[in-house]
Design a protein around this motif. Structure first.
Motif, short mmCIF file in Angstrom:
data_model
loop_
_atom_site.label_atom_id
_atom_site.label_comp_id
_atom_site.label_asym_id
_atom_site.label_seq_id
_atom_site.Cartn_x
_atom_site.Cartn_y
_atom_site.Cartn_z
N MET A 1 0.83 -1.20 0.00
CA MET A 1 0.00 0.00 0.00
C MET A 1 0.86 1.25 0.00
O MET A 1 1.92 1.27 0.64
CB MET A 1 -0.93 0.01 1.22
CG MET A 1 -1.99 -1.08 1.21
SD MET A 1 -2.99 -1.08 2.74
CE MET A 1 -1.84 -1.86 3.89
N PRO A 2 0.43 2.30 -0.69
CA PRO A 2 1.15 3.57 -0.63
C PRO A 2 1.20 4.08 0.82
O PRO A 2 0.19 4.01 1.54
CB PRO A 2 0.33 4.51 -1.52
CG PRO A 2 -0.42 3.59 -2.43
CD PRO A 2 -0.71 2.37 -1.62
N CYS A 3 2.35 4.57 1.24
CA CYS A 3 2.50 4.93 2.64
C CYS A 3 3.59 5.98 2.82
O CYS A 3 4.35 6.28 1.90
CB CYS A 3 2.84 3.69 3.48
SG CYS A 3 4.43 2.94 3.03
N VAL A 4 3.65 6.54 4.02
CA VAL A 4 4.80 7.33 4.45
C VAL A 4 5.68 6.40 5.24
O VAL A 4 5.29 5.87 6.29
CB VAL A 4 4.38 8.54 5.30
CG1 VAL A 4 5.62 9.24 5.86
CG2 VAL A 4 3.57 9.53 4.47
N TYR A 5 6.87 6.18 4.72
CA TYR A 5 7.82 5.23 5.32
C TYR A 5 8.79 5.98 6.24
O TYR A 5 9.31 7.04 5.89
CB TYR A 5 8.60 4.52 4.22
CG TYR A 5 9.80 3.74 4.71
CD1 TYR A 5 9.66 2.46 5.23
CD2 TYR A 5 11.07 4.30 4.65
CE1 TYR A 5 10.76 1.75 5.68
CE2 TYR A 5 12.18 3.60 5.10
CZ TYR A 5 12.02 2.33 5.61
OH TYR A 5 13.12 1.62 6.06
N CYS A 6 9.03 5.42 7.42
CA CYS A 6 9.96 6.01 8.36
C CYS A 6 10.97 4.96 8.81
O CYS A 6 10.59 3.85 9.19
CB CYS A 6 9.24 6.55 9.60
SG CYS A 6 8.14 7.93 9.26
N GLN A 7 12.24 5.33 8.78
CA GLN A 7 13.30 4.47 9.31
C GLN A 7 13.73 5.06 10.65
O GLN A 7 14.04 6.25 10.74
CB GLN A 7 14.47 4.42 8.34
CG GLN A 7 15.54 3.40 8.71
CD GLN A 7 16.61 3.31 7.63
OE1 GLN A 7 17.54 4.10 7.62
NE2 GLN A 7 16.45 2.36 6.73
#
Length: 224
Positions: A87-93
């Motif tokens: 799913m399209p998302c805001v990814y955070c590491q």
């Protein structure tokens, strides 16, 4: 450094956990799913994403939520690649090398168990209900991340290693990115060098690139 918010008292008026004295809410987005590395494959469920000037907070219910300090987020980006996540998302590491923050209250055994769970989290993905909301969420992410530079960036700025438009303009000068601001920037660099060229302003173009003339281009050639 992911903090669980279970058992944390929240404001009756806002429904949010206690904020720091100078902390401000910049975005509240309901209907956002959270997926954590090492968590359930189905995710943590749906909740409200709250972005403040200091933290990213996700609240699912009165007894379930997470909070992460912006200084712990080493990378954030919009991800639309189905090969990496469906799913399209805001990814955070997240920087998992930092010590995990634990919520107030609870016995030692419970805190140890929660520490084990959250210390394994190195990634978080926020999936809004509507893909079009990604851009607005990411914009606020970027704005608030700039308000929380890492310790390395703080040290570099104190040592004069980096210049920003804001820091150059603070002394009353033109901001970086303009011809006048760029000239002032290079004047400062020259003044700090030990080459005896302090105060010799070099011409720059509007994009900040060095625009040396043909004569200046050969000024460093060996003498015949």
């Amino acid at each position: 450094m992911l903090e669980k918010l279970s058992g944390v008292t929240r404001s009756v008026a806002t429904g949010l956990p206690p904020l720091e004295l100078d902390e401000e809410v910049r975005l509240r987005q309901p209907g956002v799913q959270l997926f954590l590395t090492g968590g359930a494959a189905a995710g943590e469920g749906e909740g409200e994403l709250v972005i403040t000037t200091r933290h990213v907070i996700w609240l699912a219910s009165a007894d379930k939520g997470y909070k992460v300090d912006f200084r712990t987020i080493s990378l954030h980006a919009i991800s639309r690649d189905p090969a990496s996540f469906p799913m399209p998302c805001v990814y955070c590491q997240l920087d998992i090398e930092q010590e995990c923050m634990m919520p107030d209250g609870g016995d030692d055994a419970a805190e140890d168990e929660e520490a084990d769970e959250t210390s394994e989290v190195s990634e978080a993905r926020f999936v809004p209900a509507v893909e079009a909301e990604l851009e607005a969420i990411f914009k606020v992410f970027c704005e608030c991340a700039l308000l929380n530079p890492s310790e390395d960036e703080d040290s570099a700025d104190e040592d004069g290693g980096f210049f920003t438009a804001e820091s150059l303009a603070a002394g009353g000068g033109a901001p970086l990115g303009t011809a006048e601001g760029n000239l002032a920037h290079y004047d400062r660099l020259l003044a700090q060098s030990a080459g005896g060229m302090a105060g010799a302003a070099l011409p720059v173009d509007a994009m900040g690139a060095m625009a040396l003339s043909d004569e200046a281009a050969g000024m460093f050639d060996d003498a015949d």
